[in-house]
Design an enzyme around this catalytic site. Structure first.
Site, PDB file in Angstrom:
ATOM      1  N   GLY A 122      43.630  55.921  28.622  1.00 15.48           N
ATOM      2  CA  GLY A 122      44.476  55.166  27.713  1.00 15.48           C
ATOM      3  C   GLY A 122      45.114  53.995  28.431  1.00 15.48           C
ATOM      4  N   ALA A 123      45.566  54.242  29.659  1.00  9.29           N
ATOM      5  CA  ALA A 123      46.205  53.205  30.468  1.00  9.29           C
ATOM      6  C   ALA A 123      46.295  53.711  31.896  1.00  9.29           C
ATOM      7  CB  ALA A 123      47.585  52.849  29.919  1.00  9.29           C
ATOM      8  N   MET A 124      46.681  52.807  32.813  1.00 11.29           N
ATOM      9  CA  MET A 124      46.837  53.153  34.224  1.00 11.29           C
ATOM     10  C   MET A 124      48.066  52.459  34.770  1.00 11.29           C
ATOM     11  SD  MET A 124      45.835  54.777  36.873  1.00 11.29           S
ATOM     12  CE  MET A 124      46.530  54.713  38.530  1.00 11.29           C
ATOM     13  N   GLU A 152      53.613  54.598  30.652  1.00 14.50           N
ATOM     14  CA  GLU A 152      53.235  53.875  31.868  1.00 14.50           C
ATOM     15  C   GLU A 152      54.450  53.290  32.572  1.00 14.50           C
ATOM     16  OE1 GLU A 152      50.254  54.351  32.880  1.00 14.50           O
ATOM     17  OE2 GLU A 152      49.757  55.331  30.994  1.00 14.50           O
ATOM     18  N   HIS A 209      56.095  55.742  34.785  1.00  9.65           N
ATOM     19  CA  HIS A 209      55.369  55.912  36.047  1.00  9.65           C
ATOM     20  C   HIS A 209      55.849  54.948  37.130  1.00  9.65           C
ATOM     21  CE1 HIS A 209      52.365  58.950  35.472  1.00  9.65           C
ATOM     22  NE2 HIS A 209      51.768  58.351  34.468  1.00  9.65           N
TER      23      HIS A 209
END
Length: 831
Positions: A256-258, A291, A294
């Site tokens: 989905g995302a990083m 994200e 994070h």
């Protein structure tokens, strides 16, 4: 490629201190490869040997402290560094690296809409070695200076602010200490929208062909980003630790995302080119929140080894949903979590591949990659939500801030995290962690209503051993409105109980885990279940209804509720539902699980007819235009369950659904895909639609449609494109696989079921973990719910030695297949 073991990582971390990387990438050398030069300064604490990782197309030169090393010494992905003396050293590596088409390493994509090319890195978990040489493990943090040579007209994004030096040369600002897997570069002719917030540069970026769609939503995305940023600074004492915040929406992204520091990458499906529901907008907001969390938990403080991946993902998952609720206009993110994400965790936790949220040991990187699943995300977030309910949010956040202060720009373990939380409370956090984080499986809570000493009391029967802080909701029939339930009270309870809970007058419905603050399957007493059959849609709170729908879903999967009864309940109550996430979640389970797998082929047509009738009710209810999101959900699912082509073919010909919506590209491809399954379209129509929409999404839609055609030659071509050649990108592989297997075409594709296992093993070994995962998840013959398919799959696991990523997927899919067979057999209490 050799995997890194935990023992090797520990030994190397004790031996080395890595100070600085200077990385120079040349993206102008052609379509297949790029240049990669690296200089690494490090200290060896003692005399000894070690190794550095890289996976080049060509290793041109290596020097250590100015002296050349033999490039032929490269063994797989390891270059040995022998006879090091204690003290400082500098390693330089000059290599040619391959671009990827599978979303790993340096992915390269050419946009079919305008011919523009884009590249971006995805280095998690151990793919930095596909881009430049590195000591690739999370606890060898270092400082990175990255320079890039790019074609004229390109823009280069990186972890820090980038500077255009002219002549295609770009330089990124020096990073603070970060882990190797978090280094990021994205280059191409990006369309960008930039702003500042609190003095920090913010940017959002996408392919040029998506520019109008990004511009339409830019204010929403940036407003959400600003609101989340401000809310996190209210929660966290440690300020945002990087020099900028860019969000790049990139093509063919596997996840989905990083959470790359300063440069978060998202799948560009989040740049909406067709109509979406408000729930989908809420999901995008939640991913942005996830994200951003994070940046603190994962980037500022990073796990020491991959056994603590839950520390990253569970925290970000919990914070993503909670902070979306607190900081944005979206009011029900926990409903979507309950009906979609949480079920992902429940399902994963009942398979043979289950593992603790915090496993005792993850032996190597290949094993670690398998733990990015519903347990590390959904179960872990559920456990943290239960922890907050038990600990209190004030103490929880106090402990988190202690953690950030103690370990900023460093690495931490589960023990460190628990110690930080324990410092902020007198509760026994280590005992809680042992019960919740070191155990597997899903507890089941069942209410027992009895009379004791003339009083009605509640006893909760628990299957499992975890402590739970739960709320029991007591609901009565509304005396003024038939079918409506009113909340009498919510009673807080600790499980296991020390004594039965007095209730007073018997409620019409008693619901355990009302509010969804714990992670457990719940069941109903008989009278409560009868109330739900008639009054489920009359419950006032969508989160309460989500708990009920999840319980019904679990009961179907466990063989305690007939699939047909679930469909009857959906038919009765979903037309009255107001929450889009619930409608979407129930229809998805009813279609892909109940109709396609849990009911027999003979029963399936009646199930699809029930779902069509339900969708028609939703369409009639939304004719006034008041709820376009609900109408869109109904249109999508009506298309998916159409048994005859006439209605949806007329929609496609007219370019609109009567009463709306007009057909956008997503709906046109959806209809064409269903017409392909039904044998009501052909290659000419698919080619014409692709000419109308030549975008990357259009290419995927065409691949899906072509694979779905009920024609032996079309099936042969689709099969060969997946398994006989390695030409398909990760997204085109997935699209082709989605179209290939169809329950309506079981006889046509029967010959491919036994072929699947050998050929999936081969393509996975050739193409790596991303394609292995896709082959296991999307190319698996889900429709073939029969003992023969199960036997073939088990023989493959036993004899064919699939790579770890495929083995894990096959293990899970075969367990789901065995469960479906047991549900069909009517076996109750399925484990």
């Amino acid at each position: 490629m050799s995997v890194l073991t935990r023992d090797e990582a520990q030994a190397r971390a004790e031996f080395l201190d890595v100070h600085h990387y200077t990385v120079d990438l040349d993206l102008t050398t052609g379509d297949e490869t790029f240049g990669s030069r690296t200089a690494v300064r490090f200290t060896a604490r003692t005399d000894g040997d070690t190794f550095v990782e890289l996976k080049p197309a060509e290793l041109r030169a290596v020097t250590l402290d100015g002296q050349p090393l033999d490039t032929a010494a490269l063994d797989g992905n390891r270059l040995p560094l022998e006879n090091l003396t204690a003290g400082e050293h500098e390693l330089t590596v000059d290599a040619v690296m391959r671009y990827s088409r599978t979303g790993e390493g340096m992915h390269r994509f050419t946009d079919p809409t305008d011919g523009e090319t884009y590249v971006y890195t995805q280095l998690f978990l151990d793919d930095i070695q596909r881009v430049f040489a590195a000591f690739d493990q999370p606890d060898l943090k270092s400082v990175f200076d990255v320079s890039v040579t790019a074609p004229e007209g390109w823009q280069v994004l990186a972890n820090g602010i980038t500077e255009d030096l002219g002549a295609g040369r770009w330089r990124a600002a020096t990073t603070p200490l970060i882990s190797t897997y978090l280094v990021a570069v994205a280059a191409g002719p990006w369309h960008s929208v930039r702003t500042e917030h609190r003095g920090l540069p913010f940017g959002i970026h996408c392919r040029r062909s998506l520019a109008p769609h990004l511009d339409t939503d830019a204010d929403e995305i940036l407003d959400i980003t600003r609101a989340l940023y401000d809310r996190y600074h209210e929660k966290f004492q440690e300020p945002y630790p990087f020099d900028s915040y860019d969000q790049a929406f990139v093509p063919e992204f596997n996840a989905g995302a990083m959470e790359n520091p300063g440069l978060v990458t998202f799948r560009d499906d989040f740049v909406f080119r067709s109509a979406v529901t408000d729930t989908e907008r809420q999901t995008r907001a939640m991913v942005i929140a996830h994200e951003m969390a994070h940046m603190w938990f994962g980037d500022l403080v990073t796990l020491k080894w991959w056994d603590d991946i839950w520390l990253n993902e569970s925290f970000a998952e919990y914070m993503g949903y909670q902070t979306t609720l607190e900081a944005t206009r979206f009011t029900q993110p926990w409903v979507e979590f309950g009906v979609t994400r949480k079920s992902w965790g429940y399902d994963a936790d009942q398979r043979p591949s289950t593992h603790p949220v915090a496993p005792e040991s993850v032996d190597d990187t290949a094993a670690a990659l398998l733990n990015f699943d519903g347990i590390s995300y959904a179960k872990g977030a559920s456990a943290l939500r239960q922890l907050v309910a038990w600990l209190g949010e004030k103490d929880f956040l106090a402990g988190i801030n202690v953690h950030f202060e103690r370990h900023r720009f460093g690495n931490a373990t589960l023990a460190d995290f628990i110690d930080s939380l324990a410092s902020a409370t007198e509760r026994d956090v280590p005992a809680w962690a042992d019960a919740w984080l070191r155990t597997t499986g899903v507890d089941k809570l069942t209410p027992r209503l009895t009379t004791a000493d003339g009083k009605r009391v509640l006893t909760i029967e628990q299957k499992g051993s975890r402590p739970h802080r739960v709320t029991a909701g007591l609901y009565d029939h509304d005396l003024t409105e038939e079918g409506r339930l009113t909340l009498r009270e919510r009673v807080g309870l600790d499980v296991p109980q020390t004594a039965p809970q007095p209730l007073g007058k018997r409620p019409a419905l008693l619901l355990l885990n009302d509010g969804d603050l714990t992670y457990a399957k719940v069941r109903f007493d008989p009278e409560s279940f009868e109330t739900l059959r008639t009054s489920l849609s009359g419950l006032p709170d969508p989160l309460t209804r989500a708990v009920v729908w999840n319980a019904l879903r679990d009961a179907v999967r466990d063989g305690e509720l007939p699939p047909a009864a679930y469909l009857e309940t959906a038919r009765a109550h979903l037309p009255l539902e107001t929450d889009l996430a619930l409608v979407e979640g129930v229809l998805a389970f009813a279609g892909t699980h109940v109709a396609d797998r849990y009911l027999t082929p003979d029963e399936r047509p009646a199930a699809l007819a029930t779902l069509r009738s339900l969708c028609r009710d939703l369409l009639r209810r939304t004719e006034d235009g008041d709820n376009p999101g609900l109408r869109l959900v109904a249109v999508r699912h009506f298309i998916d369950v159409a048994a005859q082509p006439d209605t949806i073919a007329a929609w496609l010909a007219d370019g609109t659904v009567p009463g709306g919506p007009e057909l956008d590209p997503e709906l046109r491809w959806r209809i064409l895909g269903r017409l392909a399954v039904l044998g009501a379209t052909d290659e000419t129509a698919i080619a014409a639609e692709l000419e109308r929409d030549p975008s990357a999404n259009g290419q995927e839609g065409a691949a899906r449609c072509r694979a779905a055609l009920p024609d032996p030659e079309a099936k042969r071509r689709a099969w060969e494109s997946m398994f006989a050649t390695d030409d398909l990108s990760n997204y085109l592989f997935k699209a082709t696989a989605q179209g290939f297997w169809q329950p309506e075409q079981a006889d046509l594709v029967q010959e491919y079921v036994p072929r699947y296992y050998d050929e999936a093993v081969a393509v996975s070994a050739r193409r790596g973990p991303a394609i292995a995962t896709a082959a296991g998840a999307w190319a698996f013959p889900h429709h073939a719910v029969d003992p023969e398919n199960l036997a073939l799959g088990r023989a493959c696991l036993r004899d064919a030695d699939p790579v770890p990523a495929l083995r894990r997927k096959l293990t899970d899919e075969l367990d789901d297949l065995a469960r479906a067979l047991r549900v069909r057999e009517g076996r109750g209490d399925i484990p």
